[in-house]
Write a protein that holds these residues in place. Structure first.
Motif, PDB file in Angstrom:
ATOM      1  N   GLU A  20       0.707  -0.901  -0.124  1.00 15.95           N
ATOM      2  CA  GLU A  20       0.087  -0.219  -0.254  1.00 15.95           C
ATOM      3  C   GLU A  20       0.656   0.989   0.106  1.00 15.95           C
ATOM      4  O   GLU A  20       0.682   1.920  -0.863  1.00 15.95           O
ATOM      5  CB  GLU A  20      -0.785  -0.054   0.806  1.00 15.95           C
ATOM      6  CG  GLU A  20      -2.199  -0.600   1.256  1.00 15.95           C
ATOM      7  CD  GLU A  20      -1.330  -2.126   1.488  1.00 15.95           C
ATOM      8  OE1 GLU A  20      -2.436  -2.971   1.700  1.00 15.95           O
ATOM      9  OE2 GLU A  20      -0.045  -2.046   1.919  1.00 15.95           O
ATOM     10  N   GLY A  23       1.788   2.317  -3.436  1.00 19.24           N
ATOM     11  CA  GLY A  23       0.151   2.330  -4.128  1.00 19.24           C
ATOM     12  C   GLY A  23       0.287   1.006  -5.124  1.00 19.24           C
ATOM     13  O   GLY A  23      -0.797   0.707  -6.205  1.00 19.24           O
ATOM     14  N   ASN A  25      -2.442  -1.753  -5.159  1.00 22.72           N
ATOM     15  CA  ASN A  25      -3.803  -2.301  -5.146  1.00 22.72           C
ATOM     16  C   ASN A  25      -3.624  -4.182  -4.620  1.00 22.72           C
ATOM     17  O   ASN A  25      -3.447  -4.319  -5.428  1.00 22.72           O
ATOM     18  CB  ASN A  25      -4.443  -2.011  -6.044  1.00 22.72           C
ATOM     19  CG  ASN A  25      -6.253  -2.364  -5.730  1.00 22.72           C
ATOM     20  OD1 ASN A  25      -6.377  -2.365  -3.754  1.00 22.72           O
ATOM     21  ND2 ASN A  25      -6.911  -3.130  -6.651  1.00 22.72           N
TER      22      ASN A  25
END
Length: 187
Positions: A20, A23, A25
């Protein structure tokens, strides 16, 4: 990683927030085969992905702790209907899908193994021959197989699937997350 690939892990503990922070998912399934099957189906339906990348942790008395192992076959280590004459690991009357789900290898440089999935934290020798153990992989593999989605699965070996497995698993999660993130970035 391409847009046609979705990343699945069982628990946020397995990523330690590192994915996370970059960035990335991550779709978390929760523990066990039912949660994993439901999440795999949901991810495929919502994202339209052509591949699921399943990263996570596993125990093994075969592979060394801290190794990354690509799973090339999943079996169910807890399916036992042998009193009715079925081989251990075989789902009765499921003629469309064999007890062993074979995956095409993706990583040429990782050792390969058979993973036994079951709804228990394995601390002994599984009834079905396998090299490593987890709690979600077979379910994800079966959903992917039924829906025509490719599955790539890599497990970080946290423990020896023995009587100290629960302690070793906790202790090795951060290093595992770091190694899995590095592998992810190499795709």
């Amino acid at each position: 990683m391409t847009d046609s690939m979705a990343l699945m892990m069982a628990l946020p503990n397995e990523s330690k927030g590192l994915f996370e922070a970059e960035g990335i998912n991550v779709h978390y399934s929760g523990i066990g085969k039912i949660n994993a099957a439901f999440k795999a189906f949901e991810v495929i339906q919502k994202t339209g992905c052509k591949t699921i990348l399943n990263l996570g942790t596993a125990g093994s008395s075969i592979f060394d702790a801290h190794a990354l192992v690509e799973v090339t076959q999943f079996v169910q280590r807890d399916m036992d209907v042998s009193p009715l004459g079925f081989p251990i690991g075989t789902t009765p009357i499921d003629t469309d899908y064999p007890a062993e789900i074979i995956l095409d290898p993706h990583f040429s440089d990782l050792p390969k193994g058979i993973c036994g999935t079951g709804d228990s934290f394995e601390t002994g020798t599984p009834k079905v021959p396998c090299h490593l153990v987890d709690m979600e992989g077979y379910a994800i593999a079966k959903v992917c197989k039924k829906l025509g989605v490719r599955l790539i699965s890599v497990k970080y070996i946290t423990d020896g699937a023995n009587d100290t497995a629960h302690l070793d698993w906790e202790e090795n999660l951060l290093l595992g997350a770091q190694k899995l993130l590095s592998l992810y970035k190499s795709i």
